[in-house]
Design an enzyme around this catalytic site. Structure first.
Site, PDB file in Angstrom:
ATOM      1  CG  HIS A 158      -2.231  -0.815   0.765  1.00 52.73           C
ATOM      2  ND1 HIS A 158      -2.139  -2.089   0.282  1.00 52.73           N
ATOM      3  CD2 HIS A 158      -3.542  -0.510   0.749  1.00 52.73           C
ATOM      4  CE1 HIS A 158      -3.363  -2.531  -0.002  1.00 52.73           C
ATOM      5  NE2 HIS A 158      -4.228  -1.584   0.277  1.00 52.73           N
ATOM      6  CG  ASP A 169      -7.396   7.467   9.226  1.00 54.41           C
ATOM      7  OD1 ASP A 169      -7.310   7.455  10.464  1.00 54.41           O
ATOM      8  OD2 ASP A 169      -7.250   8.499   8.542  1.00 54.41           O
ATOM      9  CD  GLU A 173      -8.123  10.709  11.605  1.00 52.86           C
ATOM     10  OE1 GLU A 173      -8.569  11.017  10.473  1.00 52.86           O
ATOM     11  OE2 GLU A 173      -7.469   9.674  11.820  1.00 52.86           O
TER      12      GLU A 173
HETATM   13  P1  FAD Z   1       4.213  -1.830   2.096  1.00 54.37           P
HETATM   14  O1  FAD Z   1       3.711  -0.746   1.264  1.00 54.37           O
HETATM   15  O2  FAD Z   1       4.159  -3.193   1.547  1.00 54.37           O
HETATM   16  O3  FAD Z   1       5.694  -1.504   2.588  1.00 54.37           O
HETATM   17  C1  FAD Z   1       6.060  -0.205   3.011  1.00 54.37           C
HETATM   18  C2  FAD Z   1       7.548  -0.155   3.356  1.00 54.37           C
HETATM   19  O4  FAD Z   1       7.792  -0.916   4.521  1.00 54.37           O
HETATM   20  C3  FAD Z   1       8.456  -0.733   2.277  1.00 54.37           C
HETATM   21  O5  FAD Z   1       9.681  -0.074   2.285  1.00 54.37           O
HETATM   22  C4  FAD Z   1       8.628  -2.161   2.719  1.00 54.37           C
HETATM   23  O6  FAD Z   1       9.818  -2.731   2.222  1.00 54.37           O
HETATM   24  C5  FAD Z   1       8.655  -2.004   4.222  1.00 54.37           C
HETATM   25  N1  FAD Z   1       8.095  -3.164   4.916  1.00 54.37           N
HETATM   26  C6  FAD Z   1       6.928  -3.791   4.697  1.00 54.37           C
HETATM   27  N2  FAD Z   1       6.780  -4.788   5.592  1.00 54.37           N
HETATM   28  C7  FAD Z   1       7.874  -4.758   6.378  1.00 54.37           C
HETATM   29  C8  FAD Z   1       8.308  -5.530   7.487  1.00 54.37           C
HETATM   30  N3  FAD Z   1       7.584  -6.532   7.977  1.00 54.37           N
HETATM   31  N4  FAD Z   1       9.482  -5.206   8.047  1.00 54.37           N
HETATM   32  C9  FAD Z   1      10.245  -4.191   7.582  1.00 54.37           C
HETATM   33  N5  FAD Z   1       9.891  -3.439   6.531  1.00 54.37           N
HETATM   34  C10 FAD Z   1       8.714  -3.720   5.952  1.00 54.37           C
HETATM   35  N6  FAD Z   1      -0.680   5.380   7.225  1.00 54.37           N
HETATM   36  C11 FAD Z   1      -0.924   5.897   8.431  1.00 54.37           C
HETATM   37  O7  FAD Z   1      -0.007   6.093   9.226  1.00 54.37           O
HETATM   38  N7  FAD Z   1      -2.187   6.212   8.810  1.00 54.37           N
HETATM   39  C12 FAD Z   1      -3.262   5.974   8.018  1.00 54.37           C
HETATM   40  O8  FAD Z   1      -4.379   6.259   8.403  1.00 54.37           O
HETATM   41  C13 FAD Z   1      -3.034   5.406   6.738  1.00 54.37           C
HETATM   42  N8  FAD Z   1      -4.062   5.134   5.922  1.00 54.37           N
HETATM   43  C14 FAD Z   1      -3.820   4.581   4.703  1.00 54.37           C
HETATM   44  C15 FAD Z   1      -4.902   4.287   3.872  1.00 54.37           C
HETATM   45  C16 FAD Z   1      -4.693   3.713   2.642  1.00 54.37           C
HETATM   46  C17 FAD Z   1      -5.878   3.390   1.759  1.00 54.37           C
HETATM   47  C18 FAD Z   1      -3.372   3.472   2.199  1.00 54.37           C
HETATM   48  C19 FAD Z   1      -3.136   2.901   0.840  1.00 54.37           C
HETATM   49  C20 FAD Z   1      -2.284   3.776   2.997  1.00 54.37           C
HETATM   50  C21 FAD Z   1      -2.505   4.331   4.267  1.00 54.37           C
HETATM   51  N9  FAD Z   1      -1.460   4.628   5.138  1.00 54.37           N
HETATM   52  C22 FAD Z   1      -1.701   5.148   6.366  1.00 54.37           C
HETATM   53  C23 FAD Z   1      -0.067   4.445   4.721  1.00 54.37           C
HETATM   54  C24 FAD Z   1       0.483   3.113   5.157  1.00 54.37           C
HETATM   55  O9  FAD Z   1       0.761   3.121   6.535  1.00 54.37           O
HETATM   56  C25 FAD Z   1       1.800   2.861   4.423  1.00 54.37           C
HETATM   57  O10 FAD Z   1       1.590   2.928   3.051  1.00 54.37           O
HETATM   58  C26 FAD Z   1       2.349   1.499   4.788  1.00 54.37           C
HETATM   59  O11 FAD Z   1       3.669   1.410   4.324  1.00 54.37           O
HETATM   60  C27 FAD Z   1       1.533   0.472   4.081  1.00 54.37           C
HETATM   61  O12 FAD Z   1       1.664  -0.735   4.686  1.00 54.37           O
HETATM   62  P2  FAD Z   1       1.906  -2.022   3.847  1.00 54.37           P
HETATM   63  O13 FAD Z   1       1.745  -3.091   4.845  1.00 54.37           O
HETATM   64  O14 FAD Z   1       1.102  -2.122   2.619  1.00 54.37           O
HETATM   65  O15 FAD Z   1       3.456  -1.811   3.498  1.00 54.37           O
END
Ligand code: FAD
Length: 515
Positions: A90, A153, A266
């Site tokens: 994400h 969120d 918020e």
């Molecule tokens: P990824 O996108 O898969 O990874 C993000 C980064 O972390 C990459 O560099 C990856 O290599 C690294 N990573 C992933 N897993 C691990 C692990 N286990 N150990 C070490 N590194 C790792 N953020 C907020 O703070 N608050 C919000 O309310 C919020 N709402 C969101 C709503 C939506 C619809 C979206 C798309 C994003 C939102 N986000 C929010 C952002 C979100 O926290 C970040 O995009 C987060 O990185 C996404 O998590 P993911 O698990 O998909 O990680």
């Protein structure tokens, strides 16, 4: 076996490896889990942002921590291979991608850990780094009537993914971000070592990995603090015309003691128009609520502000008790009295509220189109300037999705983590969550994001990007400011060959370990 992998991938790249070599790779790595070839069309080469795509060498679905350590060790024996943990993909700007490298699908380990603990009378849950927060919520509430304290969120994000950034929502003013609500991690470092860390054991790795953008290690398990879960939530939105009144009330609420404020605070900016996405219709919480624009004062400008708050309660609380508590909290606030919307929902429903938005956006195709999002932390001292120029002028017609803005307190963030914040106790998160159809507008919107950042720099605003994304080491250095040296030292200790999270475009992969 690892030596054999080194021979296969040495001095070659993803394009030159035919798909049938995946079986050889698989044998060489000797994994319990599975391995699939990369490919630009596969999940590992894409993310939610939809702005970047790359071709990884392979997508690895590990069965557990040992497999992950094995992959990192194998990469370290080659001259150029990198490893990206992919949470739920994400990210916006390719942060979880590895061009020509290994992508580890952390979701395949999500079931590995789910263990409740009580330590000195406090409750915790050990969960997998690849677990989705929505599953952690459902399982903790249904099995133990307990829940984590600090959220995002939207909950289809992984534990490791948000802990690598910060994890922020309307509870962070009280409990800090998610990075302030874990007490122990299991991490696979860039050396392929499996290390358990906490504030007292391997603390440099613990604090470094929290907000560390995946640079120092892959989080395979986290110990998350829990609290008793409420049954219900009174969810409210109230409207303001003046930014100064909106921020004064929001800041008042986030600086009150527990019991003297809401449990969630918020806010968002919306356009003073009938636009179905960007304007008045985006405010009501229920289709039965009517937003009557006749109540907006004539003096109102191009944009309006909405404070969104929530109060937890129990099924056993009488409706009149909840009404009294809410009225007492609202009475000090200066919103437009007739523009108040409220709804009672279950606690789980409240935390899963964005799921409905996702379903709707998936149905109309907006979920899978590009998302040139911009997230910024802006200090209280700069927020009025930002509103005047960015919200009221540049973005006065909206961004095709929510424009969030709410205050946070620096004292709730642990300065030992890798998260970088602006100065001052009160700062705001501003999130421009653009939903746009595919096409040339996407480039324009990316350019508008750049323009906003450029303007912030030119005016000397005190800000830091959240979920940062830069192309050069120089930019990263500027971003980290006086925390750069500490971060580089941590990188040198835990990922000396810069194998991990190459999609962040931080450090160049090196062949040998730097001293
Ligand atoms: P990824 O996108 O898969 O990874 C993000 C980064 O972390 C990459 O560099 C990856 O290599 C690294 N990573 C992933 N897993 C691990 C692990 N286990 N150990 C070490 N590194 C790792 N953020 C907020 O703070 N608050 C919000 O309310 C919020 N709402 C969101 C709503 C939506 C619809 C979206 C798309 C994003 C939102 N986000 C929010 C952002 C979100 O926290 C970040 O995009 C987060 O990185 C996404 O998590 P993911 O698990 O998909 O990680």
């Amino acid at each position: 076996m690892i030596v054999c992998l080194g021979r296969i991938v040495q001095d070659t790249d993803a394009d030159s490896i035919p798909d049938d070599d995946v079986s050889t790779l698989s044998e060489s790595l000797d994994l319990q889990g599975t391995i699939e070839s990369g490919g630009i069309t596969g999940v590992a080469g894409k993310d939610f942002g939809g702005l970047y795509s790359v071709k990884p060498l392979a997508l690895i679905k590990p069965s557990g921590t040992e497999d992950i350590a094995r992959v990192v060790k194998a990469a370290s024996q080659t001259s150029h291979l990198t490893v990206a943990a992919r949470g739920n993909g994400h990210s916006i700007n390719g942060q979880a991608m590895a061009d020509g490298g290994f992508v580890i699908d952390m979701r395949s380990t999500e079931e590995n850990h789910f263990k409740p603990l009580t330590i000195d009378g406090s409750h915790y849950i050990d969960v997998s780094g690849g677990a989705l927060w929505e599953d952690v919520l459902r399982r903790c509430v249904s099995m133990f009537r307990l829940a984590p304290r600090s959220w995002t969120d939207y909950l289809s994000l992984t534990v490791g993914g948000t802990l690598s950034n910060a994890g922020v929502s309307g509870q962070a003013f009280r409990f800090g971000p998610q990075t302030s609500n874990v007490t122990e991690l299991e991490v696979v470092t860039g050396k392929g070592e499996i290390t358990v860390c906490s504030a007292t054991q391997n603390s440099e790795l613990f604090f470094g990995a929290l907000g560390g953008l995946g640079q120092l290690g892959i989080i395979t398990r986290a110990r998350v603090k829990l609290q008793p879960a409420p049954d219900m939530v009174r969810w409210l939105r109230v409207v303001y015309t003046e930014f100064e009144e909106f921020t004064r009330d929001a800041e008042f609420l986030v600086t009150q003691e527990e019991g003297e404020s809401f449990d969630y605070v918020e806010g968002f900016v919306f356009s003073n128009s009938d636009d179905p996405i960007n304007g008045w219709p985006s405010v009501p919480l229920d289709p039965d609520h009517e937003f009557n624009p006749a109540y907006i004062p004539q003096t109102a400008s191009s944009v309006l502000y909405c404070l969104e708050v929530a109060l937890h309660y129990r099924n056993s609380d009488r409706p009149s008790t909840v009404d009294t508590a809410v009225s007492r909290l609202l009475e000090r606030l200066g919103f437009i009295q007739r523009l108040k919307f409220q709804l009672n929902v279950s606690y789980v429903e409240f935390l899963l509220r964005v799921k409905q938005v996702e379903e709707h956006a998936k149905a109309n195709g907006n979920w899978d189109s590009p998302h040139p999002w911009l997230n910024i932390f802006i200090s209280k001292s700069s927020i009025v300037d930002f509103d005047r120029t960015v919200f009221r002028k540049m973005l006065k017609d909206g961004v095709g999705g929510p424009m969030l803005i709410y205050p946070l307190l620096r004292s709730k963030w642990d300065s030992r983590t890798s998260v970088v914040l602006p100065e001052g106790e009160i700062f705001y998160i501003v999130a421009l969550l653009r939903f746009v159809p595919k096409g040339p507008t996407v480039e324009k919107l990316v350019a508008q994001n750049h323009e906003i950042i450029k303007w912030c720099n030119k005016e000397g605003l005190d800000f830091k990007l959240y979920l940062p994304h830069y192309q050069s080491k120089e930019d990263w250095k500027r971003h980290f400011g006086n925390q750069w040296t500490r971060f580089v030292e941590r990188k040198t200790s835990f990922d000396p060959m810069a194998i991990l999270a190459p999609g962040q475009k931080f450090f160049k992969r090196t062949h040998t370990i730097k001293p």
